[in-house]
Design a protein around this motif. Sequence first.
Motif, mmCIF file in Angstrom:
data_model
loop_
_atom_site.group_PDB
_atom_site.id
_atom_site.type_symbol
_atom_site.label_atom_id
_atom_site.label_comp_id
_atom_site.label_asym_id
_atom_site.label_seq_id
_atom_site.Cartn_x
_atom_site.Cartn_y
_atom_site.Cartn_z
ATOM 1 N N ALA A 29 -7.898 -110.505 116.898
ATOM 2 C CA ALA A 29 -9.099 -111.221 116.464
ATOM 3 C C ALA A 29 -10.249 -111.011 117.454
ATOM 4 N N ALA A 30 -9.898 -110.923 118.738
ATOM 5 C CA ALA A 30 -10.925 -110.733 119.770
ATOM 6 C C ALA A 30 -11.352 -109.275 119.891
ATOM 7 N N ASP A 31 -10.401 -108.362 119.684
ATOM 8 C CA ASP A 31 -10.680 -106.929 119.830
ATOM 9 C C ASP A 31 -9.855 -106.161 118.806
ATOM 10 N N PRO A 32 -10.422 -105.845 117.644
ATOM 11 C CA PRO A 32 -9.666 -105.181 116.575
ATOM 12 C C PRO A 32 -9.031 -103.858 116.990
ATOM 13 N N THR A 33 -9.543 -103.215 118.034
ATOM 14 C CA THR A 33 -8.973 -101.927 118.437
ATOM 15 C C THR A 33 -7.569 -102.082 119.018
ATOM 16 N N THR A 34 -7.166 -103.315 119.354
ATOM 17 C CA THR A 34 -5.812 -103.516 119.878
ATOM 18 C C THR A 34 -4.760 -103.505 118.770
ATOM 19 N N LEU A 71 -7.187 -109.407 111.412
ATOM 20 C CA LEU A 71 -8.396 -108.616 111.604
ATOM 21 C C LEU A 71 -9.640 -109.390 111.178
ATOM 22 N N PRO A 72 -10.730 -109.289 111.932
ATOM 23 C CA PRO A 72 -12.011 -109.818 111.453
ATOM 24 C C PRO A 72 -12.400 -109.098 110.156
ATOM 25 N N PRO A 73 -13.017 -109.797 109.208
ATOM 26 C CA PRO A 73 -13.323 -109.176 107.911
ATOM 27 C C PRO A 73 -14.071 -107.859 107.988
ATOM 28 N N ASP A 74 -14.987 -107.726 108.953
ATOM 29 C CA ASP A 74 -15.767 -106.489 109.020
ATOM 30 C C ASP A 74 -14.980 -105.309 109.583
ATOM 31 N N ALA A 75 -13.774 -105.561 110.062
ATOM 32 C CA ALA A 75 -12.955 -104.477 110.623
ATOM 33 C C ALA A 75 -11.815 -104.079 109.696
ATOM 34 N N VAL A 76 -11.637 -104.818 108.610
ATOM 35 C CA VAL A 76 -10.451 -104.615 107.777
ATOM 36 C C VAL A 76 -10.413 -103.228 107.148
ATOM 37 N N ALA A 77 -11.478 -102.829 106.477
ATOM 38 C CA ALA A 77 -11.447 -101.597 105.683
ATOM 39 C C ALA A 77 -11.039 -100.380 106.507
ATOM 40 N N ALA A 78 -11.713 -100.161 107.626
ATOM 41 C CA ALA A 78 -11.428 -98.973 108.432
ATOM 42 C C ALA A 78 -10.045 -99.033 109.052
ATOM 43 N N GLN A 79 -9.666 -100.185 109.573
ATOM 44 C CA GLN A 79 -8.376 -100.299 110.252
ATOM 45 C C GLN A 79 -7.215 -100.119 109.282
ATOM 46 N N VAL A 80 -7.291 -100.749 108.126
ATOM 47 C CA VAL A 80 -6.194 -100.653 107.152
ATOM 48 C C VAL A 80 -6.021 -99.214 106.688
ATOM 49 N N THR A 81 -7.123 -98.556 106.377
ATOM 50 C CA THR A 81 -7.038 -97.165 105.918
ATOM 51 C C THR A 81 -6.468 -96.263 106.998
ATOM 52 N N ASP A 82 -6.940 -96.425 108.231
ATOM 53 C CA ASP A 82 -6.453 -95.585 109.326
ATOM 54 C C ASP A 82 -4.956 -95.800 109.568
ATOM 55 N N LEU A 83 -4.509 -97.054 109.558
ATOM 56 C CA LEU A 83 -3.097 -97.336 109.809
ATOM 57 C C LEU A 83 -2.218 -96.783 108.696
ATOM 58 N N GLU A 91 5.570 -97.948 108.097
ATOM 59 C CA GLU A 91 4.252 -98.515 108.364
ATOM 60 C C GLU A 91 3.387 -98.515 107.107
ATOM 61 N N LYS A 92 3.470 -97.446 106.325
ATOM 62 C CA LYS A 92 2.721 -97.402 105.066
ATOM 63 C C LYS A 92 3.173 -98.531 104.136
ATOM 64 N N ARG A 93 4.467 -98.747 104.057
ATOM 65 C CA ARG A 93 4.968 -99.798 103.174
ATOM 66 C C ARG A 93 4.505 -101.170 103.646
ATOM 67 N N ALA A 94 4.500 -101.374 104.951
ATOM 68 C CA ALA A 94 4.025 -102.653 105.488
ATOM 69 C C ALA A 94 2.558 -102.880 105.136
ATOM 70 N N VAL A 95 1.752 -101.829 105.228
ATOM 71 C CA VAL A 95 0.344 -101.960 104.854
ATOM 72 C C VAL A 95 0.215 -102.352 103.387
ATOM 73 N N THR A 108 -8.466 -101.421 97.981
ATOM 74 C CA THR A 108 -7.041 -101.119 98.006
ATOM 75 C C THR A 108 -6.653 -99.967 97.089
ATOM 76 N N THR A 109 -7.476 -99.672 96.088
ATOM 77 C CA THR A 109 -7.065 -98.720 95.058
ATOM 78 C C THR A 109 -6.704 -97.347 95.600
ATOM 79 N N PRO A 110 -7.466 -96.749 96.525
ATOM 80 C CA PRO A 110 -7.069 -95.423 97.021
ATOM 81 C C PRO A 110 -5.691 -95.422 97.678
ATOM 82 N N LEU A 111 -5.346 -96.492 98.384
ATOM 83 C CA LEU A 111 -4.024 -96.556 99.011
ATOM 84 C C LEU A 111 -2.932 -96.671 97.948
ATOM 85 N N LEU A 112 -3.194 -97.464 96.920
ATOM 86 C CA LEU A 112 -2.212 -97.596 95.842
ATOM 87 C C LEU A 112 -2.002 -96.255 95.147
#
Length: 211
Positions: A29-34, A71-83, A91-95, A108-112
Amino acid sequence: MTPPPAPRTEDLLAALGQEWPADARRDIAADPTTLARHFASAGRRAGRAPLPDAPGWSADEAARAVLLAALPPDAVAAQVTDLYRGGDADEKRAVLKALPLLPPGTETTPLLHDAIRTNDTRLVAAALGPCARHLDQTMWRQAVLKCVFMGVPLAAVDRLEERADAELAGMLAAFAEERAAAGRHVPADATALLDHLTGENPGRPAGEKET
């Protein structure tokens, strides 16, 4: 039979019964890069045993889901896609399983679509959980048919009875004819669904196996 509803973040935390995810969530929450570091170590730290208090979830999946939800809302899109893109199958299944816990509007559609294109039965099943509502009907029907072809139990498909329609029935009937011509069987749950859709056995819920 329908899949259990997606649990809440606090339900998964309680089911895990471990202290480290709460500390990791504060870091994220403090540092999304972690997130990447904590996400990668979740299998080792949480273990991979099934969670009795969270049916259908393993400990590592639950841990990764609650980390993503921090994750803070503004960090969700990039982090989820990268992970997802950089992850192994676990890890993909967990996402995919964590998607219902993320803020409304998360793409979410591209990941699905990616998961459905794979030949990994666990990823296909995960893509047809609650977030499958984001799939259009054409893609959804194709994914259900792929489940039948791959032997993924239809109980994994969220809102199966609600979304199944006459066009899906036609696809299942054609599949059954091809299997019969080849001397191969059709999974019992697919036969039950086809019977339900065509009215041949309307008393049996769609996707429920005959006993």
